[in-house]
Design an enzyme around this catalytic site. Structure first.
Site, short mmCIF file in Angstrom:
data_model
loop_
_atom_site.label_atom_id
_atom_site.label_comp_id
_atom_site.label_asym_id
_atom_site.label_seq_id
_atom_site.Cartn_x
_atom_site.Cartn_y
_atom_site.Cartn_z
N HIS A 318 54.40 47.03 30.58
CA HIS A 318 53.86 45.97 29.74
C HIS A 318 54.36 44.48 29.46
O HIS A 318 55.59 44.44 29.18
CB HIS A 318 53.05 46.91 28.86
CG HIS A 318 51.86 46.09 27.98
ND1 HIS A 318 51.66 45.35 26.67
CD2 HIS A 318 50.74 46.54 28.44
CE1 HIS A 318 50.86 44.94 26.91
NE2 HIS A 318 49.23 45.14 27.58
N ASP A 373 45.89 50.99 32.42
CA ASP A 373 45.36 51.67 33.77
C ASP A 373 45.88 53.10 34.07
O ASP A 373 45.43 53.36 35.26
CB ASP A 373 45.38 50.58 34.15
CG ASP A 373 44.98 49.53 33.78
OD1 ASP A 373 43.58 49.56 33.24
OD2 ASP A 373 45.87 47.99 33.36
N1 CMX Z 1 56.58 48.04 38.64
C1 CMX Z 1 57.44 47.52 39.33
N2 CMX Z 1 58.38 46.41 38.47
C2 CMX Z 1 58.12 45.83 37.33
C3 CMX Z 1 56.89 46.57 36.78
C4 CMX Z 1 56.44 48.22 37.78
N3 CMX Z 1 55.03 48.95 37.13
N4 CMX Z 1 56.63 45.98 35.77
C5 CMX Z 1 57.43 45.62 35.77
N5 CMX Z 1 58.03 45.00 36.68
C6 CMX Z 1 59.76 44.00 37.07
C7 CMX Z 1 58.62 42.48 36.85
O1 CMX Z 1 57.84 42.07 37.50
C8 CMX Z 1 59.86 42.31 36.32
O2 CMX Z 1 60.38 41.55 38.32
P1 CMX Z 1 60.88 40.54 38.39
O3 CMX Z 1 62.32 40.35 37.54
O4 CMX Z 1 61.50 40.68 40.07
O5 CMX Z 1 59.83 39.13 38.18
C9 CMX Z 1 60.63 42.09 35.79
O6 CMX Z 1 59.80 43.91 36.08
C10 CMX Z 1 60.73 42.46 34.35
O7 CMX Z 1 59.52 42.63 34.17
P2 CMX Z 1 57.94 42.64 32.43
O8 CMX Z 1 59.26 41.79 32.01
O9 CMX Z 1 59.22 44.73 32.47
O10 CMX Z 1 56.87 42.71 32.35
P3 CMX Z 1 55.86 41.27 32.60
O11 CMX Z 1 55.78 40.99 30.82
O12 CMX Z 1 56.51 39.96 33.63
O13 CMX Z 1 54.72 42.56 33.29
C11 CMX Z 1 53.38 43.98 33.85
C12 CMX Z 1 53.87 43.13 32.59
C13 CMX Z 1 52.78 44.16 33.48
C14 CMX Z 1 52.72 42.79 33.96
C15 CMX Z 1 54.11 44.74 34.26
O14 CMX Z 1 54.46 45.72 34.44
C16 CMX Z 1 53.34 45.13 35.79
O15 CMX Z 1 53.27 44.48 36.75
N6 CMX Z 1 53.42 46.46 35.57
C17 CMX Z 1 52.43 46.62 36.73
C18 CMX Z 1 50.80 45.89 37.48
C19 CMX Z 1 49.96 46.54 35.93
O16 CMX Z 1 50.08 48.03 36.17
N7 CMX Z 1 49.55 45.88 35.01
C20 CMX Z 1 48.28 46.60 33.94
C21 CMX Z 1 48.89 46.43 32.58
C22 CMX Z 1 47.72 46.26 31.84
C23 CMX Z 1 46.54 45.35 31.73
O17 CMX Z 1 46.76 44.31 31.49
O18 CMX Z 1 45.61 46.15 32.16
#
Ligand code: CMX
Length: 438
Positions: A318, A373
């Protein structure tokens, strides 16, 4: 028209306006933080530049709606007779005004939603003209946008409306939309997946009850719908769906244009669409298992396979939260009570045991815990809604409660058209060089 809610809302707006005006006039130059290069490139993460009083997201505690946690909110809201769950209509009144509504106030909104819930024929015609394999989120957004011709805000603006009146038609448009969204969603569902056989509304039923009825799903799906809509309603202003709705509305685009845009943002796999992705992931995993027991070891391997393929684990991570999402917890408690032995729930629970460790070891995500989710699809599946590409539409109905309340208040408080400033990469490089020198 729900007179009680509208009168109360107007009173709250009048009380609130001087607070906003004073902040801008007397304290407008007080700093709330500074923006780094990482934030400018990295999606404005953590930049504090939005204002809302409807909900607040603490990274450790999770969401509070109008100051109340999820359990506190469910506790105080007026309940549907014979159900332990609140009226969604009462919750709408709560989000709008910040006051817990009385039963009389709630029932007035229930009646208003009933009176407005029928879908115009031209919306049905538009949905029917779309190819049947169109994603339900596209249909949902299209249906909302099509109704823009009904906008009272657009009409009153064209006639010449004073700025301090903007909130009124924005509220009316929002109410009209909120009443119709469940009907729109149920129509799309039945047209796409249930042989195009539709169920007429039941005039006796509230929003949650009638939605379950028009979807054709038996009790206690009405309670599931009520819980689901409330849990997904608001997550402060910075998430993609809320921010998009707010941004579009800031140009004085009406509620139809704004919500349709917000729904398009919700349809992204990193945001709301993650709920369908969770189910897709689990079904692929089960297929690969070919009947084997989904042990922790096998789940761990599948999670690593996903990460090693350069994909995200849907339902985990998140942008703001740094612990398990309380919306996940609320749904988990629902599952523990209603479907504790359901194999798909057990699989979700095994993932919950294993995924945080895997993601921590992977070392990228700042938050290895599940979000809303991760848990929501299994409940839908259990009650027979197995068409997972519909799940984000359900999220969208809920999210509308929050974003439409927000844009009503945006207009009430005269929030400006949004226009952050962009810089060039060269400017960032110059700023970095100057900082190094200093
Ligand atoms: N699986 C794998 N990698 C992940 C991850 C996951 N669930 N969550 C974060 N990361 C990765 C990011 O892709 C990012 O990688 P890069 O450095 O290569 O770009 C890194 O970890 C750092 O990300 P972060 O700062 O922890 O998270 P963000 O704020 O950038 O993104 C979110 C948040 C939700 C988009 C991300 O955690 C994600 O993609 N989760 C999976 C999709 C998901 O469940 N989305 C629903 C969120 C809730 C909603 O809005 O409904």
């Amino acid at each position: 028209m729900s007179k009680l809610l509208k009168e109360k809302l107007f009173k709250k707006i009048q009380e609130h306006r001087p607070r906003t005006a004073k902040l801008v006039k007397e304290h407008g130059d007080v700093k709330l933080g500074e923006v780094t290069i990482a934030q400018a490139i990295g999606g404005a993460r953590g930049v504090r530049c939005l204002v809302t009083d409807i909900s607040y997201l603490d990274p450790m505690e999770g969401i509070r709606f109008r100051g109340r946690t999820i359990p506190e909110t469910f506790e105080v809201m007026p309940k549907v007779p014979g159900s332990g769950y609140p009226y969604v209509e009462g919750f709408w009144s709560y989000l709008m005004t910040g006051d817990v509504p009385t039963m009389a106030e709630t029932l007035e909104v229930v009646e208003e939603f009933k009176a407005k819930r029928e879908l115009p024929q031209y919306v049905i015609d538009i949905l029917r003209a779309m190819p049947r394999d169109t994603h339900p989120m596209t249909m949902f957004s299209q249906g909302i946008l099509a109704m823009q011709r009904e906008s009272l805000f657009a009409k009153r603006y064209a006639e010449g409306m004073k700025k301090d009146e903007y909130w009124d038609p924005m509220y009316e448009d929002s109410t009209n939309l909120m009443a119709k969204l469940p009907t729109l969603a149920a129509y799309i569902y039945r047209m796409k997946y249930k042989s195009d056989v539709h169920i007429p509304a039941d005039p006796k039923l509230d929003m949650g009850g009638n939605f379950a009825h028009q979807m054709g799903i038996a009790k206690p799906y009405d309670d599931v719908a009520r819980m689901y809509f409330i849990l997904h309603s608001d997550h402060e202003s910075g998430n993609v769906s809320a921010h998009t709705t707010h941004l579009v509305a800031s140009a004085l685009s009406d509620a139809y244009y704004s919500l349709s845009a917000g729904i398009n943002g919700l349809a992204g796999p990193l945001h709301g669409l993650a709920n369908q992705e969770v189910l897709r992931w689990m079904m692929n995993f089960q297929t690969k298992l070919g009947g084997q027991e989904p042990t922790e070891e096998l789940v761990k391997k599948a999670l690593w396979d996903t990460l090693n393929a350069g994909q995200v684990i849907p339902g985990y991570g998140h942008a703001v939260l740094r612990k398990t999402d309380p919306r996940y917890v609320a749904q988990r408690e629902f599952c523990l009570k209603n479907l504790p032995d359901y194999p798909l729930f057990k699989l979700i629970d095994t993932i919950f045991k294993v995924a945080p460790g895997v993601l921590t070891e992977h070392g990228k995500t700042k938050n290895p815990w599940p979000n809303v989710d991760a848990q929501s699809g299994v409940i839908q599946w259990y009650y027979g809604l197995t068409e997972w590409d519909f799940y984000t539409v359900l999220f969208g109905i809920g999210r509308a409660l929050g974003v439409l309340s927000n844009i009503t208040w945006d207009r009430a408080l005269g929030y400006a058209i949004e226009r952050p400033k962009s810089l060039t990469t060269k400017m960032l490089e110059d700023a970095a060089a100057a900082a190094k020198k200093a």
